[in-house]
Design an enzyme around this catalytic site. Sequence first.
Site, PDB file in Angstrom:
ATOM      1  CG  ASP A 106      -0.344   0.026   2.530  1.00  0.00           C
ATOM      2  OD1 ASP A 106       0.888   0.166   2.630  1.00  0.00           O
ATOM      3  OD2 ASP A 106      -1.083  -0.106   3.525  1.00  0.00           O
ATOM      4  CG  ASP A 154      -2.980  -1.922   9.070  1.00  0.00           C
ATOM      5  OD1 ASP A 154      -2.165  -0.981   8.943  1.00  0.00           O
ATOM      6  OD2 ASP A 154      -3.955  -1.882   9.845  1.00  0.00           O
TER       7      ASP A 154
END
Length: 154
Positions: A75, A139
Amino acid sequence: MPTDSSPAVVEIWTDGGCKPNPGPGGWAALLRWGGHERELSGGEAETTNNRMELTAAAAALEALSRPCSVRLHTDSEYVRNGITRWSTGWVRRNWRSASGDPVKNMDLWRRLLDASARHQIEWLWVRGHSGDEGNERVDRLATQARDRAAGQPQ
């Protein structure tokens, strides 16, 4: 990691972050191949988001025991653009940016280029926090690693 008998295609998701930035940071990677998975993570007490993003990608590629075809999901536009667009110019200019300044995080960019050299890699950008299962998982792992680096209870 993939052995000679396992498929040569590896899907990788990476993430890294700090809170605050700079501050305690964590990174994580998820590797999937042939029905197998491996999670990697780590952290540092004082670092930056970009350093953690780069560390995640380098550590994931370094974990591969043989040359592979890789689909690496990140990301971080910094990582994706740096490796696919900017690094050739940095190397040509002796690790200087287009403006002539030394490239930031040069140690980790070199590490990532070295780790990338033996693999065929498709660098894929995924929007963070958009529901991509692999991205959401790394994450969470990176956040846990950051908390450990900050000395916070788990």
